[in-house]
Enzyme design. Structure first.
Site: not given
Ligand code: 13P
Ligand code: G3H
Ligand code: ZN
Length: 284
Positions: A82, A208
């Protein structure tokens, strides 16, 4: 059940007009919760890890836990990076066994985002890994921005068309008004923009920042062509609030299993609710 790519899951989701949930993991309990929830709902699922999660747990640990979970699962599961922000991070994850990577060049100028994305696509294609890219800036709820600034951050549909034609990515994350983290007010999604993007871009669209978006807006986004929905914050809330509650109620508790076990169960419940909301139940 074999580990699958996100591209494969999203192709079926587009045909079936539902979306696959992509759930962020940070530890063993959350990986287990994601698979337990998906199996209970008989749903395909995406286990995803951010660079922050990889930094926290270590790439081998994240990949090891996710691979064990995906390979043993009774449902199709993908392991996805991600918001990877570098070529190196994507290659490391591919090498560690991820079936899909996101290369997030959204902070770069358009041409540099295209170039970086192309570099990742070339390597990923060679080994059968799928690629998600991002155009527009999704940002966080803490960002204090004006209406004009918000407009400038959102994905331009014509640019999205050009971006996808020039990179041949498998899926595209778009900025249509959602943000990462806990919302201060009600999120305002630009559905017209999503509709325009989907008309011009013939690949699956990724939403997202989906925690805290009202259910009816999630359903509408899926009906307009979103096929992957990312959830992190709602899992964190369920997990950590449960831990906090138990520790408040039993300040002398020292057995981590008595705290983490119920937190894992709370995460399973929230993930199951999301899977049902996305229309993925029974699609495995
Ligand atoms: P949220 O934390 O707002 O659910 O977003 C998750 C996300 O987009 C991870 O890439
Ligand atoms: O898109 C972001 C995700 O919620 C991941 O968050 O970078 O704190 O793990 P993080
Ligand atoms: Zn995201």
């Amino acid at each position: 059940m074999a580990l699958v790519t996100v591209a494969e899951l999203l192709k079926k989701a587009e045909e079936g007009k539902y979306a696959v949930g992509a759930f962020n993991c940070n530890n063993m309990e959350i990986v287990q919760a994601i698979i337990t929830a998906a199996e209970a709902e008989r749903a395909p699922v995406i286990i995803q890890a951010s660079q922050g999660a990889i930094k926290y747990a270590g790439l081998e640990w994240v990949a090891g836990m996710a691979k064990l979970a995906a390979e043993r699962a009774k449902v199709p599961a993908a392991i996805h990076l991600d918001h990877g922000t570098s070529f190196e991070q994507c290659v490391k994850c591919i090498r560690a066994g991820f079936s899909s990577v996101m290369i997030d060049g959204s902070k770069l100028p358009f041409e540099e985002n295209v170039a970086l994305t192309n570099k990742v696509v070339e390597v990923a294609r060679a080994v059968g890994v799928s690629v998600e890219a991002e155009l527009g800036k999704i940002g966080g709820t803490e960002d204090d921005i004006s209406v004009d600034e918000r407009e400038a951050m959102l994905t331009d549909p014509d640019e999205a068309k050009e971006f996808v034609e020039r990179t041949k990515v498998d899926s595209l994350a778009v900025a249509i008004g959602t943000a990462h983290g806990q919302y201060k007010g009600k999120p305002e999604l630009d559905f017209d923009r999503l509709e325009k993007i989907k008309k011009l871009v013939k690949i699956p669209i990724v939403l997202h920042g989906s925690s805290g978006v009202p259910d009816e807006d999630i359903r509408r986004a899926i009906s307009l062509g979103v096929s992957k929905v990312n959830i992190d914050t709602n899992i964190r809330e369920a997990f950590t609030n449960t831990m906090r509650k138990i520790l408040n109620e039993k300040p002398k508790e020292i057995d981590p299993r008595k705290v983490l076990g119920p937190a894992r169960e709370a995460a399973v419940e929230v993930i199951r609710e999301k899977i049902r909301l996305f229309g993925t139940s029974g699609k495995a």
